[in-house]
Scaffold this active site. Structure first.
Site, PDB file in Angstrom:
ATOM      1  N   ILE B  16      12.192   1.627  -6.180  1.00  0.00           N
ATOM      2  CA  ILE B  16      11.744   2.859  -5.520  1.00  0.00           C
ATOM      3  C   ILE B  16      12.614   3.179  -4.309  1.00  0.00           C
ATOM      4  CG2 ILE B  16       9.975   1.768  -4.015  1.00  0.00           C
ATOM      5  CD1 ILE B  16       9.429   5.069  -5.863  1.00  0.00           C
ATOM      6  N   SER B  38      15.530  -7.660   2.691  1.00  0.00           N
ATOM      7  CA  SER B  38      15.009  -7.845   1.348  1.00  0.00           C
ATOM      8  C   SER B  38      15.338  -9.245   0.875  1.00  0.00           C
ATOM      9  CB  SER B  38      15.616  -6.804   0.405  1.00  0.00           C
ATOM     10  OG  SER B  38      14.935  -6.786  -0.825  1.00  0.00           O
ATOM     11  N   ARG B  39      14.457  -9.813   0.075  1.00  0.00           N
ATOM     12  CA  ARG B  39      14.755 -11.146  -0.448  1.00  0.00           C
ATOM     13  C   ARG B  39      15.875 -11.075  -1.482  1.00  0.00           C
ATOM     14  NH1 ARG B  39       9.564 -13.620  -2.852  1.00  0.00           N
ATOM     15  NH2 ARG B  39       9.312 -11.418  -3.352  1.00  0.00           N
ATOM     16  N   LYS B  92       3.136   3.689  -0.802  1.00  0.00           N
ATOM     17  CA  LYS B  92       1.804   3.630  -1.417  1.00  0.00           C
ATOM     18  C   LYS B  92       1.734   2.469  -2.392  1.00  0.00           C
ATOM     19  CE  LYS B  92       1.587   4.313  -5.349  1.00  0.00           C
ATOM     20  NZ  LYS B  92       2.007   4.299  -6.769  1.00  0.00           N
ATOM     21  N   ASP B 170      -2.105   1.761 -10.012  1.00  0.00           N
ATOM     22  CA  ASP B 170      -0.879   1.995  -9.229  1.00  0.00           C
ATOM     23  C   ASP B 170      -0.394   3.432  -9.452  1.00  0.00           C
ATOM     24  OD1 ASP B 170       1.577   0.870  -7.612  1.00  0.00           O
ATOM     25  OD2 ASP B 170       2.384   1.937  -9.346  1.00  0.00           O
TER      26      ASP B 170
END
Lengths: 309, 309
Positions: B16, B38-39, B92, B170
């Site tokens: 996203i 970020s991992r 979201k 979701d």
């Protein structure tokens, strides 16, 4: 504001009404118990109606109603009463969803009447003492253990196993109504809900919370506890180990009992209801119900052995 | 208040972020995209960090962060950012529970920064036109149909099937973010949730709502829809039948298209975030998440065929 007795009707005449509401109202001069409505139950000595609509139509002088039917049916009755400008006392849990109770709150405000989302366990005798103790101490962790025998406390209550009936969260929400009153704000980080394979509601739950300041709180709910029953909240603090037991009746610090007196939850609830009616306010704290909704949303479902009454 | 660009970090560089956040931020002069954490993912041309703590430590000039990791991990990151006095944009759904987002709201207020619980579908091009139409008409009923192919839109996203991952809610929460913006207040009266026997989240849901003025609204969520995909809200009114389709992109009244333009949801979200940051306010509407929690609490669980990606 008047101090004349409040003309009260009660809707949904079942076990909790006979055991708790009727004796509490009878002893409280703030009320004139005027009418009852129920599909099955009846109260002697006052007019009885088959439902709230009939009662509201026949008793224009009613000022307030207590709604004690199962939560799945409470919204419509509450709406009818609020629109007829009656003050409304909601037994716990106040509804089957959080959103519907938010609507009722708005509706009460619009109609200029009081709404009371009652949580009887908050009025257990040692709860305020526990709250004061925790406010004076530094908490490090807490544990809620609510373990009882459903066959003893809810024999053949089918609605409690239906969707919206909450299952083991029906007593569990009593624990949460105390915990949200005495502990710091918290939220659920994980949950496992045990559903009997033949039922739509859980018979046990294992929930982990974190307080807003990062402390762990666990909650164990079990509805198959035979023998001694547990309704305890334990807290580890810098001032010793607190045990609030008996559903909020008894408080001990490091094993020493500091508070133990007979319960008077429903008399206190009706005292509070009269207060908010006279003051023209409402009392609607949805935190206990919100945690239950969050537990269902976040919780992992586990299927366990079938339950038969 | 300054009109200098807001120094922004993005956390959780996945699909996203690449598809939506990065292009939206790049085109918006309100932001200076400063760092990413970020991992797994990386963004070219800016410093990258393994996690938000490292990013906050190394980039004291950061003013705001967008949090795009799965909802189960969002609270800790949001808390760290708010306590470091950064404005926070939440993808979201804004969290895994309603209660945790309420805490974040209080935390943002305490720290004097802005919190944005973003609902991208509310910014779909025809949503405001639908809202205006419904405000001018008398509604009689509505239906939400959100049917898509999970294998196409969420391939191998394991977190979405875990507790707190929401499953079909979701995408369903996108529908709810529109519905709660254009329809009257409503609450759930019944729900059935279909759980694949090997998954902890539902693959379909059948939900009945009632609006606060008594009108029926249905919601059908399905994640196994192959072929044409449906993201539609239908409403019957005295001024004709409204169809808001394409996830809010296209509006038709009695079959006549009255609004159809390319979507710009994420550019609008970042415009809105800059607005609230400059105005020193927050924008946290939890109604869509509350309905999901209520659906899980009130919903009957139905076990269906196992799901494999």
């Amino acid at each position: 504001m008047t101090s004349n007795p409040i003309k009260l009707g009660i809707v949904g005449v079942g076990k909790i009404v006979r055991d708790q509401h009727l004796p509490a109202v009878a002893k409280n001069g703030d009320y004139q118990f005027t009418a009852a409505a129920s599909r099955h139950g009846k109260v002697d000595g006052i007019p009885n109606y088959p439902g709230i609509e009939a009662m509201l139509a026949a008793e224009p002088g009613l000022e307030a109603v207590s709604l004690c039917m199962p939560p799945q049916f409470r919204y419509d009755a509450a709406r009818a009463a609020l629109e007829a400008k009656k003050h409304v006392f909601l037994e716990k849990p106040p509804g089957a969803t959080v959103s519907e109770v938010e609507h009722l709150k708005a509706l009460a405000e619009k109609n200029g009447v009081s709404l009371f989302a009652s949580w009887h366990s908050r009025y257990a005798p040692a709860v305020e003492a526990a709250r004061a103790f925790l406010a004076s101490a530094r908490l490090t962790s807490a544990a809620i253990n609510w373990k009882e025998d459903v066959r003893r406390w809810h024999p053949n209550q089918e609605w409690i196993w239906e969707p919206g009936g909450f299952g083991v969260f029906d007593p569990g929400i009593n624990a949460l109504s105390i915990a949200t009153h005495i502990l710091p704000p918290m939220f659920i980080t994980s949950a496992v809900l045990d559903f009997p394979e033949n039922r739509a509601a859980p018979v046990a739950a294992h929930v982990a919370f974190r307080t807003s300041n990062g402390l762990p709180v666990t909650m164990e709910l079990d509805w198959l506890q035979t023998g001694p029953q547990s309704w305890d909240i334990l807290a580890e603090t810098d001032k010793g180990k607190m045990v609030l037991s008996g559903g909020g009746a008894k408080l001990a610090i490091d094993g020493k009992i500091v508070h133990d007196e007979p319960e008077a939850e429903y008399p206190m609830l009706y005292k509070r209801f009269a207060e908010i009616v006279r003051a023209g306010t409402s009392d609607v704290d949805l935190a206990p119900l919100q945690h239950v909704a969050d537990a269902f949303m976040l919780g992992k479902r586990n299927v366990v052995e079938a339950f038969f009454d």
